[in-house]
Design a protein around this motif. Structure first.
Motif, PDB file in Angstrom:
ATOM      1  N   LEU A 130     -64.270  40.351 102.316  1.00 36.56           N
ATOM      2  CA  LEU A 130     -63.833  40.645 103.680  1.00 36.56           C
ATOM      3  C   LEU A 130     -62.920  39.540 104.199  1.00 36.56           C
ATOM      4  O   LEU A 130     -63.004  39.127 105.361  1.00 36.56           O
ATOM      5  N   GLN A 187     -58.138  40.929 104.251  1.00 36.94           N
ATOM      6  CA  GLN A 187     -57.751  41.745 105.396  1.00 36.94           C
ATOM      7  C   GLN A 187     -57.379  40.900 106.618  1.00 36.94           C
ATOM      8  O   GLN A 187     -56.693  41.364 107.522  1.00 36.94           O
ATOM      9  N   ARG A 200     -50.086  37.790 101.720  1.00 38.63           N
ATOM     10  CA  ARG A 200     -51.139  38.211 100.789  1.00 38.63           C
ATOM     11  C   ARG A 200     -50.703  38.124  99.327  1.00 38.63           C
ATOM     12  O   ARG A 200     -51.466  37.643  98.484  1.00 38.63           O
ATOM     13  N   ILE A 251     -62.770  41.229  95.106  1.00 38.02           N
ATOM     14  CA  ILE A 251     -62.307  41.467  96.467  1.00 38.02           C
ATOM     15  C   ILE A 251     -63.137  42.573  97.108  1.00 38.02           C
ATOM     16  O   ILE A 251     -63.360  43.616  96.491  1.00 38.02           O
ATOM     17  N   GLU A 294     -63.019  44.717 100.801  1.00 33.43           N
ATOM     18  CA  GLU A 294     -62.129  44.929 101.939  1.00 33.43           C
ATOM     19  C   GLU A 294     -62.507  46.165 102.734  1.00 33.43           C
ATOM     20  O   GLU A 294     -63.045  47.132 102.185  1.00 33.43           O
ATOM     21  N   LYS A 295     -62.208  46.119 104.011  1.00 36.08           N
ATOM     22  CA  LYS A 295     -62.125  47.349 104.788  1.00 36.08           C
ATOM     23  C   LYS A 295     -60.804  48.003 104.408  1.00 36.08           C
ATOM     24  O   LYS A 295     -59.783  47.310 104.301  1.00 36.08           O
ATOM     25  N   VAL A 296     -60.790  49.304 104.171  1.00 39.62           N
ATOM     26  CA  VAL A 296     -59.590  49.950 103.640  1.00 39.62           C
ATOM     27  C   VAL A 296     -59.239  51.207 104.425  1.00 39.62           C
ATOM     28  O   VAL A 296     -60.056  51.759 105.160  1.00 39.62           O
ATOM     29  N   PRO A 299     -56.025  46.433 107.553  1.00 40.95           N
ATOM     30  CA  PRO A 299     -56.471  46.968 106.262  1.00 40.95           C
ATOM     31  C   PRO A 299     -55.350  47.646 105.486  1.00 40.95           C
ATOM     32  O   PRO A 299     -54.388  48.154 106.069  1.00 40.95           O
ATOM     33  N   ASN A 317     -53.907  47.541  97.663  1.00 40.74           N
ATOM     34  CA  ASN A 317     -54.529  46.295  97.218  1.00 40.74           C
ATOM     35  C   ASN A 317     -54.393  46.118  95.710  1.00 40.74           C
ATOM     36  O   ASN A 317     -54.128  45.006  95.229  1.00 40.74           O
TER      37      ASN A 317
END
Length: 243
Positions: free
Chosen positions: A132, A135, A142, A161, A163-165, A207, A213
């Motif tokens: 997290l 993001q 990035r 990794i 992540e919120k996506v 996100p 990603n």
């Protein structure tokens, strides 16, 4: 664990979310109630780290927050490694240090204050964790960050990794968001709390889709990428640096 009531009081003027000492104090409750299956995600991070850690290398936790991923990885890792936790919030690192001491963390470790939007040194890493974290890195930075990770990683090292996506198909995006806020209501967040936090994060947490990603990882040099976790608008990805 202190209860997260950070957004319980109405805030008349919107503000950008920051990892202040107040947030650090309630962060563990915040993520446990805000991130689906958070405990299982952390267990999986530890499991993956143990599988891929190599003797006499470094395990990095970039955006280590209060140290939960470090503690979970340390429970599983049997190899002789050195942990490095990096975060841009001194308050989070102070909380992290306290938790590591309480957990009787027995591996050697170093905690560093650093902004991942700028240059970060990664060296002889067999495992790099960003739970997290990516993001919150500005989109323009990035790819450079992931390239620095790749360059500082040993062969067969992995990056993990979470992540919120965004949904790959925008037709499903609204449904996934609705299901997510339904989960937060089940975890006793009010609609006002959810709305205020969403507004505070709007310009801070940006996100990407899972495919975006993975494309970032591939451009950084990673050739083997796999999704190891997926829940509506949250995902975990592991990628390996191959010869």
């Amino acid at each position: 664990m202190d209860k997260d009531e950070y957004f319980k009081v109405h805030v008349p003027k919107p503000f950008d979310f920051q990892f202040t000492p107040t947030v650090a104090g309630v962060f563990d409750d915040m993520v446990n109630r805000s991130v689906p299956l958070y405990g299982e995600i952390q267990r999986m991070i530890g499991e993956l780290a143990a599988k891929h850690a190599q003797e006499h290398t470094f395990i990095y936790d970039l955006g280590c927050a209060t140290g939960t991923s470090m503690i979970q990885a340390e429970k599983a890792v049997r190899q002789e490694v050195h942990f490095i936790g990096i975060d841009d919030s001194q308050a989070m690192l102070d909380k992290c240090r306290t938790k590591l001491q309480q957990a009787a963390f027995h591996h050697e470790y170093t905690l560093q204050v650093a902004d991942l939007n700028h240059s970060v040194l990664v060296d002889q890493a067999s495992v790099v964790i960003l739970c997290l974290t990516l993001q919150f890195v500005r989109p323009i930075n990035r790819e450079r960050l992931l390239k620095q990770v790749f360059d500082g990683m040993i062969t067969d090292g992995v990056i993990i990794i979470v992540e919120k996506v965004l949904a790959e198909d925008s037709n499903f995006n609204r449904d996934f968001i609705d299901f997510y806020y339904a989960m937060k209501r089940r975890h006793h967040y009010s609609d006002m709390e959810n709305a205020q936090k969403r507004e505070a994060l709007e310009n801070v947490l940006i996100p990407y889709k899972v495919s975006e990603n993975i494309a970032l990882l591939e451009r950084a040099g990673f050739r083997k990428c796999e999704v190891f976790f997926k829940w509506y608008n949250f995902a975990g990805i592991i990628a390996k640096k191959t010869p």
